[in-house]
Write a protein that holds these residues in place. Structure first.
Motif, PDB file in Angstrom:
ATOM      1  N   MET A 134      13.150   2.394 -49.473  1.00  7.20           N
ATOM      2  CA  MET A 134      12.375   3.613 -49.319  1.00  7.20           C
ATOM      3  C   MET A 134      10.910   3.347 -49.652  1.00  7.20           C
ATOM      4  N   ASP A 135      10.061   4.118 -49.051  1.00  7.47           N
ATOM      5  CA  ASP A 135       8.631   4.039 -49.302  1.00  7.47           C
ATOM      6  C   ASP A 135       8.331   4.389 -50.755  1.00  7.47           C
ATOM      7  N   LYS A 136       7.483   3.605 -51.394  1.00  6.61           N
ATOM      8  CA  LYS A 136       7.183   3.803 -52.819  1.00  6.61           C
ATOM      9  C   LYS A 136       6.562   5.176 -53.095  1.00  6.61           C
ATOM     10  N   ASN A 137       5.708   5.649 -52.215  1.00  6.16           N
ATOM     11  CA  ASN A 137       5.088   6.961 -52.399  1.00  6.16           C
ATOM     12  C   ASN A 137       6.136   8.073 -52.316  1.00  6.16           C
ATOM     13  N   VAL A 138       7.049   7.968 -51.357  1.00  2.00           N
ATOM     14  CA  VAL A 138       8.105   8.983 -51.221  1.00  2.00           C
ATOM     15  C   VAL A 138       8.992   8.973 -52.464  1.00  2.00           C
ATOM     16  N   VAL A 139       9.332   7.789 -52.936  1.00  2.00           N
ATOM     17  CA  VAL A 139      10.145   7.681 -54.156  1.00  2.00           C
ATOM     18  C   VAL A 139       9.415   8.314 -55.334  1.00  2.00           C
ATOM     19  N   ALA A 140       8.128   8.055 -55.458  1.00  2.00           N
ATOM     20  CA  ALA A 140       7.346   8.629 -56.566  1.00  2.00           C
ATOM     21  C   ALA A 140       7.325  10.158 -56.468  1.00  2.00           C
ATOM     22  N   LEU A 141       7.147  10.685 -55.266  1.00  2.00           N
ATOM     23  CA  LEU A 141       7.137  12.140 -55.086  1.00  2.00           C
ATOM     24  C   LEU A 141       8.502  12.746 -55.410  1.00  2.00           C
TER      25      LEU A 141
END
Length: 169
Positions: free
Chosen positions: A1-8
């Motif tokens: 998964m995209d790191k930004n999506v995971v962070a969100l």
């Protein structure tokens, strides 16, 4: 998964638990005013928010992503009138909708269709949450100054029961 999506998504877990705290605070306010129906409504709202946090938690784990739990902020609202929590809840639901929309947009930007599909339920849920919160504000504006009507509204809210979401991950 995209790191930004995971962070969100991780951040949303915290936001959902904060929402639960906020709604427990609202329930506490109404309980202190002798409005057990209003307190019941917001206790159930709090439980729903906890369930939402757990759905995000499981989604991340089911996708082999780490979950980072942060401190949950103390609710920062002060309520003086019976309408204050209702208006604050409506504004908060609009804020949560903006958070869900931001995650959705980030997932779409990286073609993360699984996350987009997961979030579809939350988009629909937020529409319902905003409508319910807005209806509560309207009902209080219409009936809150009349003691008999307030009693009836409180009784209506006391009848609400809890049911966990049936989202399959």
């Amino acid at each position: 998964m995209d790191k930004n999506v995971v962070a969100l998504l991780n951040d949303q877990i915290n936001k959902e638990f904060y929402s639960a705290y906020l709604y427990f605070d609202m329930a506490n306010f109404y309980a202190s005013k002798g409005l057990d129906g209003f307190a019941n409504w917001y206790e159930i709202q709090a439980r729903e928010e906890q369930d939402h946090a757990i759905l995000f938690y499981h989604y991340l784990h089911n996708n082999n992503e780490d979950v980072t739990l942060e401190a949950i902020a103390k609710p920062d609202k002060t309520f003086e009138t019976l309408s204050d929590p209702l208006q604050a809840a409506f504004e908060h639901e609009q804020y949560v909708t903006s958070l869900i929309n931001a995650i959705y947009a980030a997932a779409q930007d990286v073609n993360d269709f699984r996350t987009v599909q997961f979030l579809d339920w939350f988009v629909k849920e937020q529409g319902e949450e905003e409508k319910n919160a807005g209806d509560m504000v309207t009902k209080m504006e219409l009936f809150g100054s009349d003691p008999k009507s307030l009693y009836m509204l409180n009784s209506e809210l006391a009848a609400r029961t809890y049911s966990a979401p049936s989202l399959t991950l």
